[in-house]
Motif scaffolding. Structure first.
Motif, short mmCIF file in Angstrom:
data_model
loop_
_atom_site.label_atom_id
_atom_site.label_comp_id
_atom_site.label_asym_id
_atom_site.label_seq_id
_atom_site.Cartn_x
_atom_site.Cartn_y
_atom_site.Cartn_z
N ASP A 170 27.72 23.02 82.55
CA ASP A 170 29.03 23.10 81.90
C ASP A 170 29.38 23.20 83.17
OD1 ASP A 170 27.29 22.62 79.38
OD2 ASP A 170 27.96 24.38 79.55
N ILE A 171 29.87 23.53 84.02
CA ILE A 171 30.85 24.72 85.55
C ILE A 171 30.85 22.84 86.44
CG2 ILE A 171 31.38 25.19 87.30
CD1 ILE A 171 30.00 27.64 86.33
N ALA A 172 29.54 22.39 86.09
CA ALA A 172 29.77 20.95 86.43
C ALA A 172 30.73 20.26 86.58
CB ALA A 172 28.40 20.49 87.49
N ASP A 173 30.38 19.99 84.66
CA ASP A 173 31.03 18.88 84.09
C ASP A 173 32.36 18.88 84.31
OD1 ASP A 173 28.71 17.97 83.57
OD2 ASP A 173 28.06 18.43 81.20
N MET A 174 32.82 20.07 84.14
CA MET A 174 34.31 20.10 84.39
C MET A 174 35.06 20.80 85.37
SD MET A 174 34.96 24.32 82.34
CE MET A 174 34.41 24.94 83.48
N GLU A 175 34.10 20.75 86.78
CA GLU A 175 35.00 20.46 87.30
C GLU A 175 36.07 19.13 88.45
OE1 GLU A 175 32.53 22.84 90.91
OE2 GLU A 175 31.32 21.26 90.22
N ARG A 200 42.95 21.34 90.14
CA ARG A 200 42.64 22.37 90.85
C ARG A 200 41.37 22.90 91.33
NH1 ARG A 200 42.75 25.22 85.48
NH2 ARG A 200 41.99 22.93 84.61
N GLN A 201 40.89 23.90 91.77
CA GLN A 201 39.40 23.91 91.79
C GLN A 201 38.83 25.16 91.71
OE1 GLN A 201 38.98 23.38 96.21
NE2 GLN A 201 40.84 24.50 97.03
N MET A 202 37.41 25.78 92.17
CA MET A 202 37.19 27.06 91.45
C MET A 202 36.76 27.78 92.79
SD MET A 202 34.78 27.40 88.08
CE MET A 202 35.72 26.82 87.32
N SER A 203 37.05 28.82 93.20
CA SER A 203 36.12 29.24 94.28
C SER A 203 34.24 29.68 93.65
CB SER A 203 36.59 31.39 94.33
OG SER A 203 36.42 31.98 94.05
N VAL A 225 29.23 31.77 84.68
CA VAL A 225 28.32 31.47 84.60
C VAL A 225 27.67 32.57 84.26
CG1 VAL A 225 25.86 31.72 85.51
CG2 VAL A 225 27.27 30.22 86.21
N ASP A 226 27.83 34.28 84.11
CA ASP A 226 27.88 34.63 83.25
C ASP A 226 28.22 34.91 81.86
OD1 ASP A 226 25.97 36.12 85.39
OD2 ASP A 226 27.96 36.91 86.24
N LEU A 227 29.80 34.59 82.34
CA LEU A 227 30.65 34.41 80.94
C LEU A 227 29.60 33.65 79.93
CD1 LEU A 227 32.59 36.12 79.49
CD2 LEU A 227 34.23 33.90 80.13
N ILE A 228 29.71 32.38 80.53
CA ILE A 228 28.80 31.11 79.39
C ILE A 228 27.37 31.65 79.19
CG2 ILE A 228 28.15 28.95 79.45
CD1 ILE A 228 30.25 28.44 81.33
N ARG A 229 26.92 32.63 79.81
CA ARG A 229 25.27 32.26 79.46
C ARG A 229 25.22 34.34 78.02
NH1 ARG A 229 21.31 34.06 83.13
NH2 ARG A 229 19.77 33.43 81.62
#
Length: 62
Positions: free
Chosen positions: A13-18, A26-29, A37-41
């Motif tokens: 899911d995160i990779a899809d947002m990148e 923008r970029q995410m550290s 990941v913890d929040l989504i899970r």
């Protein structure tokens, strides 16, 4: 807390947002990705994540 989805699914899911974030400049550290990941899970709550971010920003949170 039981995870709602797998770690691999959350990372996908995160990779899809990148690419969208990159278009917006923008970029995410890596650390933020781990928190997301913890929040989504569902292994950490929004409140827990908020406290972690506040502490990292130098705020003293109980």
């Amino acid at each position: 807390m039981d995870p709602h989805i797998t770690e691999a699914e959350a990372r996908a899911d995160i990779a899809d947002m990148e690419p969208i974030m990159a278009i917006e400049g923008r970029q995410m550290s890596d650390g933020d990705k781990e928190l997301l990941v913890d929040l989504i899970r569902g292994t950490k709550t929004f409140e827990e994540i908020s406290k972690i971010i506040a502490r990292e920003a130098g705020y003293e949170i109980d």
